[in-house]
Design a protein around this motif. Structure first.
Motif, PDB file in Angstrom:
ATOM      1  N   PRO A  19       0.817  -1.225   0.000  1.00  0.00           N
ATOM      2  CA  PRO A  19       0.000   0.000   0.000  1.00  0.00           C
ATOM      3  C   PRO A  19       0.847   1.271   0.000  1.00  0.00           C
ATOM      4  CG  PRO A  19      -0.813  -1.578   1.618  1.00  0.00           C
ATOM      5  CD  PRO A  19       0.517  -2.088   1.147  1.00  0.00           C
ATOM      6  N   GLU A  20       2.028   1.208   0.573  1.00  0.00           N
ATOM      7  CA  GLU A  20       2.883   2.390   0.676  1.00  0.00           C
ATOM      8  C   GLU A  20       3.702   2.632  -0.592  1.00  0.00           C
ATOM      9  OE1 GLU A  20       6.866   3.721   3.198  1.00  0.00           O
ATOM     10  OE2 GLU A  20       5.422   2.374   4.129  1.00  0.00           O
ATOM     11  N   LEU A  21       4.212   1.552  -1.199  1.00  0.00           N
ATOM     12  CA  LEU A  21       5.153   1.677  -2.318  1.00  0.00           C
ATOM     13  C   LEU A  21       4.580   1.242  -3.663  1.00  0.00           C
ATOM     14  CD1 LEU A  21       8.280   0.160  -0.475  1.00  0.00           C
ATOM     15  CD2 LEU A  21       7.721   2.583  -0.753  1.00  0.00           C
ATOM     16  N   GLY A  22       3.411   0.630  -3.679  1.00  0.00           N
ATOM     17  CA  GLY A  22       2.863   0.085  -4.917  1.00  0.00           C
ATOM     18  C   GLY A  22       3.205  -1.386  -5.042  1.00  0.00           C
ATOM     19  N   TRP A  23       2.531  -2.073  -5.968  1.00  0.00           N
ATOM     20  CA  TRP A  23       2.705  -3.525  -6.079  1.00  0.00           C
ATOM     21  C   TRP A  23       4.129  -3.933  -6.430  1.00  0.00           C
ATOM     22  CZ3 TRP A  23      -0.120  -7.430  -4.453  1.00  0.00           C
ATOM     23  CH2 TRP A  23      -1.475  -7.206  -4.180  1.00  0.00           C
ATOM     24  N   GLY A  24       4.689  -3.379  -7.480  1.00  0.00           N
ATOM     25  CA  GLY A  24       6.015  -3.791  -7.936  1.00  0.00           C
ATOM     26  C   GLY A  24       7.094  -3.525  -6.901  1.00  0.00           C
ATOM     27  N   LYS A  25       7.217  -2.274  -6.497  1.00  0.00           N
ATOM     28  CA  LYS A  25       8.260  -1.894  -5.549  1.00  0.00           C
ATOM     29  C   LYS A  25       7.985  -2.491  -4.169  1.00  0.00           C
ATOM     30  CE  LYS A  25      10.928   2.167  -4.097  1.00  0.00           C
ATOM     31  NZ  LYS A  25      11.058   3.656  -4.198  1.00  0.00           N
ATOM     32  N   GLY A  26       6.722  -2.562  -3.774  1.00  0.00           N
ATOM     33  CA  GLY A  26       6.370  -3.116  -2.472  1.00  0.00           C
ATOM     34  C   GLY A  26       6.758  -4.587  -2.349  1.00  0.00           C
ATOM     35  N   LEU A  27       6.451  -5.381  -3.397  1.00  0.00           N
ATOM     36  CA  LEU A  27       6.817  -6.804  -3.383  1.00  0.00           C
ATOM     37  C   LEU A  27       8.329  -6.986  -3.431  1.00  0.00           C
ATOM     38  CD1 LEU A  27       4.111  -8.323  -5.772  1.00  0.00           C
ATOM     39  CD2 LEU A  27       4.356  -8.730  -3.310  1.00  0.00           C
ATOM     40  N   TYR A  28       8.998  -6.139  -4.238  1.00  0.00           N
ATOM     41  CA  TYR A  28      10.461  -6.235  -4.350  1.00  0.00           C
ATOM     42  C   TYR A  28      11.133  -5.905  -3.013  1.00  0.00           C
ATOM     43  CZ  TYR A  28      15.243  -4.897  -5.470  1.00  0.00           C
ATOM     44  OH  TYR A  28      16.607  -4.781  -5.464  1.00  0.00           O
ATOM     45  N   TYR A  29      10.688  -4.833  -2.369  1.00  0.00           N
ATOM     46  CA  TYR A  29      11.264  -4.459  -1.072  1.00  0.00           C
ATOM     47  C   TYR A  29      10.979  -5.534  -0.030  1.00  0.00           C
ATOM     48  CZ  TYR A  29      13.044   0.278  -1.884  1.00  0.00           C
ATOM     49  OH  TYR A  29      13.801   1.344  -2.294  1.00  0.00           O
ATOM     50  N   SER A  30       9.800  -6.138  -0.092  1.00  0.00           N
ATOM     51  CA  SER A  30       9.446  -7.210   0.841  1.00  0.00           C
ATOM     52  C   SER A  30      10.359  -8.414   0.639  1.00  0.00           C
ATOM     53  CB  SER A  30       7.985  -7.629   0.655  1.00  0.00           C
ATOM     54  OG  SER A  30       7.106  -6.545   0.909  1.00  0.00           O
ATOM     55  N   LEU A  31      10.606  -8.780  -0.613  1.00  0.00           N
ATOM     56  CA  LEU A  31      11.474  -9.917  -0.923  1.00  0.00           C
ATOM     57  C   LEU A  31      12.903  -9.653  -0.490  1.00  0.00           C
ATOM     58  CD1 LEU A  31      12.041 -12.656  -2.258  1.00  0.00           C
ATOM     59  CD2 LEU A  31      12.343 -11.439  -4.438  1.00  0.00           C
ATOM     60  N   PHE A  32      13.428  -8.475  -0.816  1.00  0.00           N
ATOM     61  CA  PHE A  32      14.818  -8.150  -0.490  1.00  0.00           C
ATOM     62  C   PHE A  32      15.036  -8.196   1.021  1.00  0.00           C
ATOM     63  CE2 PHE A  32      18.462  -5.569   0.489  1.00  0.00           C
ATOM     64  CZ  PHE A  32      19.338  -5.773  -0.572  1.00  0.00           C
ATOM     65  N   HIS A  33      14.135  -7.563   1.778  1.00  0.00           N
ATOM     66  CA  HIS A  33      14.323  -7.509   3.227  1.00  0.00           C
ATOM     67  C   HIS A  33      14.039  -8.857   3.889  1.00  0.00           C
ATOM     68  CE1 HIS A  33      14.190  -3.156   2.379  1.00  0.00           C
ATOM     69  NE2 HIS A  33      14.883  -3.036   3.483  1.00  0.00           N
ATOM     70  N   ALA A  34      13.162  -9.677   3.296  1.00  0.00           N
ATOM     71  CA  ALA A  34      12.914 -11.018   3.831  1.00  0.00           C
ATOM     72  C   ALA A  34      14.162 -11.881   3.688  1.00  0.00           C
ATOM     73  CB  ALA A  34      11.730 -11.667   3.115  1.00  0.00           C
TER      74      ALA A  34
END
Length: 439
Positions: A148-163
């Protein structure tokens, strides 16, 4: 298969493989498409070594200095470094239908710090399956906050990287202030800290818990790791809360709920994780010293973390109390601990201390910085933690080279390096015993 034609020991082969992957990763980071600004060879080497050793110390900001290509390379190297090069190699050969020989099993044993070669192939399979499942679940939780904060593409990418970064205890973040903007966010705090704790427990503990499900049936190693982790995290949270409660630059300006979240997170993070939700450069010297102790202790054996390892620390403490009680046998949880493990633990701690002292001595000459910051950065590198009081960005080239070696040492372990250089004593000569005054 992996090293059949090469007359080198498993520790030497493991070190050589690490070096090869670090060189390869450095070359990939130097590609024009990997960065958004000119980055020197030394800085690229430092970054990829930090990723390969799952440390998280950086000399340039990951989120701005590197392009998406460079960030993905860093993420891949974090995963390889966290789960083990040998594990990836073995998995690759299993997919090809190749037979895994005795020497390859020994290499896996060395890579994952196992006591025996029995069950190492099953452990590799479990390791990969568990890692992918946990990281996938973490991506889903983080996406709730960041999509919701970064949008679908960037939000999923940031989630994956930090996970990936969190589960492998790497500490790499894509925001310049790491996770400071989420100091009181329950989803980010619980998800990231959960990954740090699971990754820090070690794969053997997680597999043991999954198979036995009951605490009483767990191995002694698993019991020590679980109890030690819980106790150390609670103690760390309370001490950091007390030390920083009135520091306006860290916890002092936060609400009570945010104070508790920040103290909890910073209590968990120093044991090899490297993420921060408060400004680490502004902590008190007492907090910095306590954090140095946590970083030196580190996570668990066969985990993604570094340090001397929690079980090593526990064994040394138990040995001290056993001596003070006048006993000769170390016992805990109705089990006795072999004296060989005490010698090994003391060797690990002593070699680690000597290397840390040497690195601190060199940096105290080459770097113009307060002594506590120098010790903090060195121990952070050795513990493959990644927390920084701001010195790493300003290191001289000598300082960068020293920390590269210390990160390398912290990941492989001091005994692995020592065994790769030393020759085993095959002499059967025994000499008479004689007392020496001590203490």
């Amino acid at each position: 298969m992996l090293s059949r034609q090469v007359k080198i020991s498993p520790p030497q082969f493991l070190i050589l493989t690490f070096v090869v992957f670090i060189i390869l990763g450095t070359m990939l980071l130097k590609m024009p498409i990997s960065s958004n600004q000119p980055i020197s060879w030394l800085d690229s080497l430092f970054t990829i070594t930090s990723a390969m050793t799952v440390t998280g110390l950086v000399v340039v900001d990951t989120g701005t200095a590197y392009s998406y290509v460079g960030q993905v390379i860093i993420m891949i190297w974090i995963q390889i470094g966290g789960l083990g090069i040998m594990s990836f190699a073995i998995l690759f050969f299993m997919f090809l239908g190749k037979k895994i020989g005795f020497r390859e099993r020994v290499l896996i044993q060395q890579s994952l710090n196992q006591t025996t070669i029995g069950g190492v192939i099953r452990l590799v399979r479990s390791l990969f399956a568990f890692s992918l499942i946990i990281e996938g679940i973490a991506v889903l939780f983080l996406s709730i906050r960041w999509v919701p904060e970064l949008g679908w593409g960037k939000g999923l990418y940031y989630s994956l990287f930090h996970a990936v970064s969190a589960f492998n205890n790497a500490g790499f973040g894509l925001w310049p202030d790491n996770l400071m903007k989420y100091v009181g966010d329950p989803i980010v705090n619980l998800t990231i800290s959960g990954l740090l704790i699971l990754g820090g427990l070690g794969f053997t503990v997680m597999a043991d818990v999954w198979r036995k499900r009951t605490f009483s049936k767990l191995s002694l190693h698993s019991k020590l790791m679980i109890v030690g982790t819980i106790v150390l995290n609670i103690v760390a949270m309370v001490i950091i809360l007390l030390l920083e409660m009135n520091n306006a630059k860290t916890l002092g300006s936060l609400s009570w709920s945010d104070k508790l979240w920040a103290a909890y997170f910073q209590g968990v993070s120093p044991r090899t994780a490297g993420f921060n939700t408060i400004d680490v450069t502004q902590i008190n010297d007492s907090t910095a010293f306590f954090t140095i102790i946590l970083m030196f202790i580190g996570a668990g054996s066969a985990s993604t973390g570094g340090g001397i390892k929690l079980t090593t620390f526990i064994i040394i403490v138990l040995a001290v109390f056993t001596y003070l009680k006048g006993k000769e046998e170390i016992t805990t949880f109705k089990r006795s601990i072999d004296n060989k493990l005490v010698f090994k633990s003391l060797a690990i701690a002593m070699i680690s201390i000597l290397f840390v002292i040497l690195a601190v001595f060199i940096l105290s000459i080459t770097e113009k910085a307060p002594f506590v910051k120098i010790v903090y950065e060195v121990v952070s590198a050795f513990g493959t933690v990644g927390l920084s009081m701001g010195l790493t960005f300003d290191l001289t080239w000598i300082g960068k080279v020293v920390l590269i070696f210390i990160m390398f040492l912290g990941k492989l372990g001091p005994l692995t390096l020592a065994f790769s250089l030393a020759r085993r004593d095959s002499s059967k000569i025994r000499y008479p015993k004689e007392d020496v005054l001590a203490g």
